[in-house]
Enzyme design. Structure first.
Site, PDB file in Angstrom:
ATOM      1  N   SER A 142       0.850  -1.187   0.000  1.00 29.59           N
ATOM      2  CA  SER A 142       0.000   0.000   0.000  1.00 29.59           C
ATOM      3  C   SER A 142       0.885   1.236   0.000  1.00 29.59           C
ATOM      4  O   SER A 142       2.113   1.126   0.051  1.00 29.59           O
ATOM      5  CB  SER A 142      -0.902   0.005   1.233  1.00 29.59           C
ATOM      6  OG  SER A 142      -0.118   0.265   2.376  1.00 29.59           O
ATOM      7  N   LYS A 143       0.231   2.374  -0.059  1.00 30.19           N
ATOM      8  CA  LYS A 143       0.956   3.640  -0.159  1.00 30.19           C
ATOM      9  C   LYS A 143       2.031   3.830   0.893  1.00 30.19           C
ATOM     10  O   LYS A 143       3.054   4.446   0.644  1.00 30.19           O
ATOM     11  CB  LYS A 143      -0.033   4.805  -0.057  1.00 30.19           C
ATOM     12  CG  LYS A 143      -0.530   5.245  -1.404  1.00 30.19           C
ATOM     13  CD  LYS A 143      -1.263   6.558  -1.257  1.00 30.19           C
ATOM     14  CE  LYS A 143      -2.083   6.830  -2.508  1.00 30.19           C
ATOM     15  NZ  LYS A 143      -3.285   7.562  -2.267  1.00 30.19           N
ATOM     16  N   ARG A 144       1.766   3.275   2.066  1.00 32.64           N
ATOM     17  CA  ARG A 144       2.758   3.544   3.117  1.00 32.64           C
ATOM     18  C   ARG A 144       4.084   2.825   2.864  1.00 32.64           C
ATOM     19  O   ARG A 144       5.089   3.110   3.503  1.00 32.64           O
ATOM     20  CB  ARG A 144       2.174   3.252   4.491  1.00 32.64           C
ATOM     21  CG  ARG A 144       2.138   1.853   4.889  1.00 32.64           C
ATOM     22  CD  ARG A 144       1.263   1.626   6.111  1.00 32.64           C
ATOM     23  NE  ARG A 144       0.778   0.271   6.070  1.00 32.64           N
ATOM     24  CZ  ARG A 144       1.506  -0.769   6.428  1.00 32.64           C
ATOM     25  NH1 ARG A 144       2.722  -0.592   6.893  1.00 32.64           N
ATOM     26  NH2 ARG A 144       1.019  -1.984   6.321  1.00 32.64           N
ATOM     27  N   HIS A 145       4.102   1.875   1.882  1.00 32.11           N
ATOM     28  CA  HIS A 145       5.373   1.239   1.524  1.00 32.11           C
ATOM     29  C   HIS A 145       6.147   2.051   0.482  1.00 32.11           C
ATOM     30  O   HIS A 145       7.245   1.681   0.096  1.00 32.11           O
ATOM     31  CB  HIS A 145       5.126  -0.165   0.952  1.00 32.11           C
ATOM     32  CG  HIS A 145       4.525  -1.111   1.933  1.00 32.11           C
ATOM     33  ND1 HIS A 145       3.206  -1.474   1.897  1.00 32.11           N
ATOM     34  CD2 HIS A 145       5.071  -1.760   2.988  1.00 32.11           C
ATOM     35  CE1 HIS A 145       2.959  -2.321   2.883  1.00 32.11           C
ATOM     36  NE2 HIS A 145       4.074  -2.500   3.561  1.00 32.11           N
ATOM     37  N   GLY A 146       5.553   3.125   0.006  1.00 29.05           N
ATOM     38  CA  GLY A 146       6.205   3.924  -1.041  1.00 29.05           C
ATOM     39  C   GLY A 146       5.279   4.041  -2.231  1.00 29.05           C
ATOM     40  O   GLY A 146       4.065   3.881  -2.093  1.00 29.05           O
TER      41      GLY A 146
END
Ligand code: GLU
Length: 469
Positions: free
Chosen positions: A238-242
């Site tokens: 998800s976005k929090r991984h980049g």
């Protein structure tokens, strides 16, 4: 039989890497079998679907060069067709109208829950006498009772689901709109899809869709469900991984070749080969070699592939992609060396095109000031003599070629009996403003004569001022 695959995104956001990988596998399966690839926009969820998302998905597909042979089809433009089939099913008795109220359905569910039973529609309206057309109702598919649905998943192997577990699915809502699973079935049938490759989140839909296809007398496609992509912490990517959006990778300086190569290997393999040209992907792709296990996204490997492609693809081609970044960074490339030459000079040094663009600015634009730290180190009193001498020797050149430039620098060092670095570093800071660049001969050649001479003279003044102050 012509192989026909499809990519069927719901346009609720940008094209993310998971979707792009599914699209790539479907595209490859079509291309590997000399078949056709269809793009279908599944926009039945009117509240969440947007035109911007459709555009963004198509922009992502175009950037990756995943071309489609048919479409884009839009489900919202096919409602008449879905309703036509539903009416036929009502006549044929493979679907029925259900008049049950919300309250009744709720009560049934509660009772089932209390008994610890599977919660599903109890079939109350199966075979119910038809009422007047305007009595509110939904249409349900008459799911077969007894037996099971078996299919041979191209990725996961044999899957069997008992019909006991399946509901009489609503195929048309009270407001007359057809439901998602039903639209997919009619589309796959009408569009002649032979192979459905999609995310594993749809695996529960497959037995339901197969039952409806059977009831319609339609051929059943082969199905392959691709596993999730995980982040480096094992959670769903998800976005929090980049970055997860395909176009974000373009913005960050990746080549489409790198992302495609990365995505194809993320869950598929061909021996231990890591680097695949597009042609090799098409040649070697086999849906049965897709990995069942979830794959973890590894940004370092993607970066490594990007560097590989920046170095090894035709500089003219890389330059086309670099041009976008030059514009993005506001660098006017009309006055300066050909971009392909800059690519050749800098490709060993950059991991991304964004970096490459940033570090090639001095080829096109004059800088106001030398990098303070580099100037402090290299534009000192001792640099005055070598700078002046190399300035003289360069001025005397009859041609501005890297060989001649190299000779001038070497002669300067020899004449002053100093190391090449004592000439090179001041000269580098003088012409680039910074402490790093490709070889000075090629750097000066590309910067051009007028600009180089002007910058050297600015550096000579800078050093002279420093001595005097
Ligand atoms: N529209 C679905 C999605 O975006 C795909 C459905 C399918 O491939 O059957 O997840």
């Amino acid at each position: 039989m012509t192989v026909k695959t499809r990519f069927a995104p719901s346009p609720t956001g940008f094209l993310h890497v998971g979707g792009a990988r599914t699209a790539l596998y479907s595209w490859l399966h079509a291309r590997a079998n000399k078949g056709e690839f269809v793009l279908r926009i599944e926009d039945t969820d009117l509240e969440r679907s947007t035109q911007e998302a459709v555009d963004a998905i198509m922009e992502g597909m175009a950037w990756l060069d995943l071309n489609w042979d048919e479409g884009p089809y839009y489900q919202t433009k096919r409602f008449d067709r879905y309703n036509e089939i539903i009416d036929q099913m009502l006549k044929a008795g493979t679907a029925y109208k259900c008049y049950c109220s919300k309250e009744r359905l709720e009560a049934v569910r509660e009772e089932q829950a209390a008994k610890g039973e599977r919660q599903k529609y109890d079939g109350c309206c199966r075979g119910a006498a038809p009422r007047a057309d305007d009595v509110p109702h939904v249409v349900r598919f008459l799911n077969p009772q007894g037996g099971s649905v078996v299919f041979d998943d191209q990725v996961r192997g044999r899957i069997e689901i008992s019909n006991e577990e399946l509901d009489d699915l609503i195929i048309r809502r009270t407001d007359g709109s057809p439901t998602y699973n039903f639209c997919v079935v009619v589309d796959d049938w009408d569009m002649g899809i032979t192979h459905v490759i999609r995310g594993e989140d749809h695996i529960n839909n497959t037995p339901r869709q197969i039952n409806i296809l059977k009831a319609l007398g339609a051929p059943i496609p082969e199905y392959g469900h691709v596993s999730m992509i995980l982040g480096d912490d094992g959670a769903k990517l998800s976005k929090r991984h980049g970055a997860v959006s395909v176009m974000q990778y373009r913005d960050d300086g990746y080549l489409p070749e790198a992302l495609l190569n990365y995505l194809v290997r993320l869950g598929w393999s061909h021996g231990d080969q890591e680097i695949f040209t597009r042609e090799e992907m098409v040649e070697f792709f086999n849906v049965h070699d897709i990995n069942k296990a979830a794959s973890a996204f590894n940004s370092d490997k993607l970066l490594w592939l990007n560097q590989h492609y920046i170095k090894s693809l035709d500089p003219e081609y890389v330059a086309k992609h670099l041009e976008w970044h030059m514009k993005d960074q506001g660098i006017d490339t009309s006055n300066g060396p050909k971009l392909a030459e800059v690519v050749t000079a800098l490709s060993e040094r950059a991991k991304t095109l964004k970096e490459l663009a940033a570090s090639s600015r001095y080829f096109y634009e004059d800088f106001e000031e030398f990098d303070a730290e580099q100037a402090k180190k290299h534009l000192r009193g001792v640099a005055l003599e070598p700078l002046k001498l190399v300035q003289q020797k360069l001025a005397a050149l009859t041609e501005w070629t890297r060989e001649a430039i190299h000779q001038a620098i070497e002669d300067t060092a020899t004449e002053l009996e100093i190391g090449m670095g004592k000439v090179g570093m001041p000269l580098r800071v003088a012409v680039t403003g910074a402490g790093q660049s490709p070889g000075l001969d090629i750097t000066l050649e590309l910067i051009g004569r007028a600009r180089s001479e002007q910058r050297i003279s600015k550096a000579v003044d800078f050093v002279a001022d420093r001595i005097n102050s």
